[in-house]
Enzyme design. Structure first.
Site, short mmCIF file in Angstrom:
data_model
loop_
_atom_site.label_atom_id
_atom_site.label_comp_id
_atom_site.label_asym_id
_atom_site.label_seq_id
_atom_site.Cartn_x
_atom_site.Cartn_y
_atom_site.Cartn_z
N ARG A 74 0.71 -10.81 3.04
CA ARG A 74 1.84 -9.74 3.41
C ARG A 74 1.52 -9.25 5.00
O ARG A 74 0.41 -9.36 5.05
CB ARG A 74 1.91 -8.64 2.64
CG ARG A 74 2.89 -7.91 2.51
CD ARG A 74 2.70 -6.40 2.33
NE ARG A 74 2.47 -6.64 0.92
CZ ARG A 74 2.18 -6.14 -0.11
NH1 ARG A 74 1.10 -5.09 0.20
NH2 ARG A 74 2.17 -6.05 -1.94
N ARG A 143 -0.66 1.33 5.69
CA ARG A 143 0.52 -0.05 5.67
C ARG A 143 1.50 0.07 6.01
O ARG A 143 1.24 0.53 7.60
CB ARG A 143 0.37 0.13 4.34
CG ARG A 143 -0.17 0.35 3.07
CD ARG A 143 -1.21 -1.54 3.36
NE ARG A 143 -2.24 -1.51 1.88
CZ ARG A 143 -2.03 -1.41 0.15
NH1 ARG A 143 -0.79 -1.80 0.79
NH2 ARG A 143 -2.64 -2.06 -0.32
N LYS A 205 -5.26 3.01 -0.77
CA LYS A 205 -4.06 2.21 0.46
C LYS A 205 -3.37 3.51 0.84
O LYS A 205 -3.44 4.91 0.46
CB LYS A 205 -3.04 2.12 -0.25
CG LYS A 205 -2.34 2.15 -1.57
CD LYS A 205 -1.32 1.78 -2.28
CE LYS A 205 -1.89 0.33 -3.01
NZ LYS A 205 -0.68 -0.65 -3.68
N LYS A 207 0.48 5.07 2.94
CA LYS A 207 1.64 4.80 3.21
C LYS A 207 2.35 5.69 4.05
O LYS A 207 2.72 6.83 4.05
CB LYS A 207 2.59 4.45 2.13
CG LYS A 207 2.08 3.08 1.68
CD LYS A 207 2.53 2.83 0.17
CE LYS A 207 1.49 1.46 -0.34
NZ LYS A 207 2.89 0.99 -1.36
N CYS A 425 10.59 -5.29 -8.68
CA CYS A 425 9.38 -5.92 -7.96
C CYS A 425 9.67 -7.12 -7.85
O CYS A 425 10.13 -8.32 -9.08
CB CYS A 425 8.44 -5.10 -8.10
SG CYS A 425 7.63 -5.30 -9.92
N CYS A 431 1.83 -11.55 -9.77
CA CYS A 431 1.39 -10.24 -9.60
C CYS A 431 0.38 -10.27 -11.06
O CYS A 431 0.57 -10.56 -11.63
CB CYS A 431 2.72 -9.19 -9.74
SG CYS A 431 1.38 -7.76 -9.99
N CYS A 470 5.38 -3.11 -13.78
CA CYS A 470 4.58 -2.34 -14.27
C CYS A 470 4.50 -1.06 -13.88
O CYS A 470 5.05 -0.60 -12.98
CB CYS A 470 2.42 -2.24 -14.07
SG CYS A 470 2.22 -2.17 -12.63
N CYS A 474 6.46 -0.57 -7.15
CA CYS A 474 6.62 -1.16 -6.26
C CYS A 474 8.18 -0.95 -6.49
O CYS A 474 8.41 -1.17 -4.73
CB CYS A 474 5.83 -2.81 -6.36
SG CYS A 474 3.90 -2.74 -6.86
#
Ligand code: SRM
Ligand code: SF4
Length: 563
Positions: A74, A143, A205, A207, A425, A431, A470, A474
């Site tokens: 990414r 991110r 993470k 954001k 997603c 994934c 899930c 995302c």
């Protein structure tokens, strides 16, 4: 300072010598397609994840073969902006060194899948030649920073974008590991330090998004830190600051939850970086380093309390928040087709279903974008809804660009409004977290929805539907009018009640439904919506007003910010 008790990832980070780990040894080990387990964690900070093809898992196991390992990479692309030259390189790399497609993401950047271990370094070097890196694409750091990309008020957008870039640069890890390992940078002993992050980086993470009202395409309230641009006569005067948003949850664990960010106050543009660093340092010091499940800023704020958090931010930044400025958001999707900027340039938003840029029989999307990049002189902007804007086109070039886009099926034409507003997603087969399909199945599911909508005379009502494989969230399903969250193979939770603007969390309506159960439920809901809705009422608002779901007041932000 390391806490006495810490999870495995904290120990890996602490022992990694500023993100070097043993990545070089792992890369040169030809006996396996994988990295060592600790390097597979460290690699995320460099922008790539180890994956295996889940469609092939069982078959390979039966053949006593190791999983079909490959990597997802990414990139870091603040605000989703890249030049045509960069796009041409992105395209070539996708064709030559990955599975042959490019995946635009919900955070305005791109991913490659299916990269073999020995191709990671050449890939990073190739994108680096056009000044794109993947440092902090993933991992426990800041991110990709998002920013509203469809610049009608051109000067304002350009200014906001510059701040977005500055935040992204400011929060880059300081370590030289990325340059040493991937770009053969010089090794300088003992030179590394991380003044902001420290040697264990963040607990999780982090954001950041910057929104330019009235559009909330970045879903600013779902970010750890959000900035809402405030302008007077199209001149930026500052930002409303938000903190503590996040989507990820775990099924069956009520200590995890989606959360909309709280509003802290207003700051001037030149105070933005100090506030950002204060929030990041607070999360570094107060974030949970024992349970990764509870390590995001939203849990830190819940634990220490909003007022203490706010005081600490003020103390660390030396800035006092001013009262919030009223702003209004009107939507959370992309504005498709042509838009003219105040500078006379034009912007064309293309439709790329679920962000997948690939060539397939009858749909040469990747080739079409390549041909556009070959003649385009402005730039490209990846949107937070996995689409692409061909931006800054002089009026004289509109015809040529539109022709290419039409020839390659890149225009939004002939798609229902609901399809255009909806996203899914990645999920299977790459994934590792996916419990159910999303990207691969969503187009077909939307077709069923379109039929249902037509049956109830609702073809014109664009409903924001978001599917994830899930509960990590995302595609930000918890702020959709209809959220579909994977529970198991072929099964989804159905959530209702988002407001179509990203200002209200939805709520669980039915659990663990199969496709036919989902469609039965939606059939009934559409029927009621058609008969009982008030003039101009969106589907999400209808489900709340009619009591189908009860929305907690704490999960609404619209009242505070609507001017
Ligand atoms: Fe995500 C993990 C894909 C945006 C919340 N996400 C993953 C991984 C890396 C799976 C994994 O842990 O190994 C997925 C890779 C799939 C693949 O094969 O490509 C993945 N996330 C994506 C993307 C590509 C989805 C998409 O279809 O576009 C998005 C890439 C964004 C980017 O460019 O940086 C993506 N992920 C998001 C968002 C939306 C956002 O940020 O606006 C969220 C919800 C917001 C949030 O963070 O709260 C999100 N992803 C997660 C989580 C849950 C985090 C949590 O706090 O619980 C995970 C799991 C984790 O971190 O452990 C996750
Ligand atoms: Fe994977 Fe879950 Fe994210 Fe979908 S929501 S990409 S299934 S982690």
């Amino acid at each position: 300072m390391m806490e006495v008790e810490a999870n495995e990832n904290e120990l890996i980070k602490a022992g990694s010598n500023y993100l070097r780990g043993t990545l070089e040894q792992s890369l040169s080990d030809e006996l396996t397609g994988a990295l060592s387990p600790s390097d597979a964690q460290i690699s995320k900070f460099h922008g790539f994840y180890q994956q295996d093809d889940r469609d092939l898992r069982q078959q390979r196991q039966q053949q006593y073969l190791e999983p079909q390992y490959s990597f997802m990479l990414r990139a870091r692309l603040p605000g989703g902006v890249c030049t045509p030259r960069q796009w041409l390189a992105i395209d070539s790399v996708g064709r030559e060194l990955s599975s042959g497609s490019i995946r635009l993401t919900t955070r305005q950047t791109f991913q490659y899948h299916g990269i073999l271990k020995h191709n990671i370094k050449p890939l990073i070097q190739k994108i680096n030649r056009v000044m794109i890196d993947s440092l902090g694409g993933c991992g426990d750091v800041n991110r990709n920073v998002m920013c509203n990309p469809n610049p009608v008020a051109s000067a304002l957008h350009a200014e906001v974008y510059r701040w977005t870039e500055r935040i992204s640069e400011d929060l880059l890890p300081n370590t030289r590991a990325y340059h040493e390992i991937w770009l053969d940078g010089e090794r300088v002993e003992g030179e590394d330090s991380e003044p902001l992050y420290g040697e264990t980086y963040l607990p999780r993470k982090f954001k950041i998004a910057v929104a330019v009202p009235p559009h909330n395409d970045v879903d600013v309230y779902t970010n750890d830190l959000g900035f809402v641009a405030v302008a007077e006569q199209e001149k930026l005067i500052g930002f409303n600051v938000l903190a503590g948003g996040g989507m990820g949850t775990t099924h069956g664990d009520s200590t995890t939850f989606p959360r909309l960010a709280d509003e802290l106050g207003f700051v001037a543009p030149d105070q933005m970086l100090a506030v950002t660093e204060a929030v990041v340092s607070l999360q570094r010091d107060f974030g949970n380093r024992v349970s990764r499940r509870h390590a995001r800023l939203k849990y830190t704020i819940e634990r220490i309390g909003l007022s203490r958090f706010q005081e600490e931010v003020e103390l660390r930044s030396g800035i006092r928040f001013q009262p919030l400025h009223p702003v209004t958001f009107i939507d959370q999707g992309d504005r498709y087709g042509w838009v003219e900027g105040t500078d006379g340039n034009w912007h064309l938003t293309l439709y790329l279903e679920n962000g997948r840029v690939a060539d397939a029989p009858g749909s040469q999307l990747m080739t079409g974008l390549r041909q556009i990049a070959e003649i385009h002189q402005g730039d490209f902007r990846i949107t937070p809804n996995q689409n692409l804007i061909v931006a800054a086109i002089p009026a004289s070039e509109k015809g040529r660009i539109e022709r290419l886009a039409r020839e390659h099926n890149l225009l939004p034409e002939n798609r229902s409004l609901t399809r255009l507003k909806s996203i899914a997603c990645v999920a299977l087969p790459t994934c590792p977290q996916a419990m159910a399909e999303a990207e691969r199945y969503f187009p077909e599911f939307i077709e069923s929805i379109e039929q249902l909508a037509a049956h109830h005379g609702l073809s014109d009502s664009g409903i924001v539907i978001r599917m994830t494989g899930c509960p990590n969230g995302c595609a930000r399903p918890f702020v959709a009018e209809v959220g579909l969250v994977g529970k198991g193979p072929g099964r989804y939770n159905l959530l209702l009640g988002g407001d179509g603007k990203g200002l209200r969390l939805n709520r669980l309506y039915r659990e663990n439904l199969t496709e036919s159960e989902l469609l039965t439920e939606l059939d009934q809901l559409f029927s009621r919506y058609n008969q009982e809705r008030e003039a101009g009422e969106g589907f999400g608002d209808f489900t709340v007003r009619s009591g189908l779901v009860e929305v907690d007041k704490n999960t609404i932000r619209v009242e505070v910010t609507n001017g």
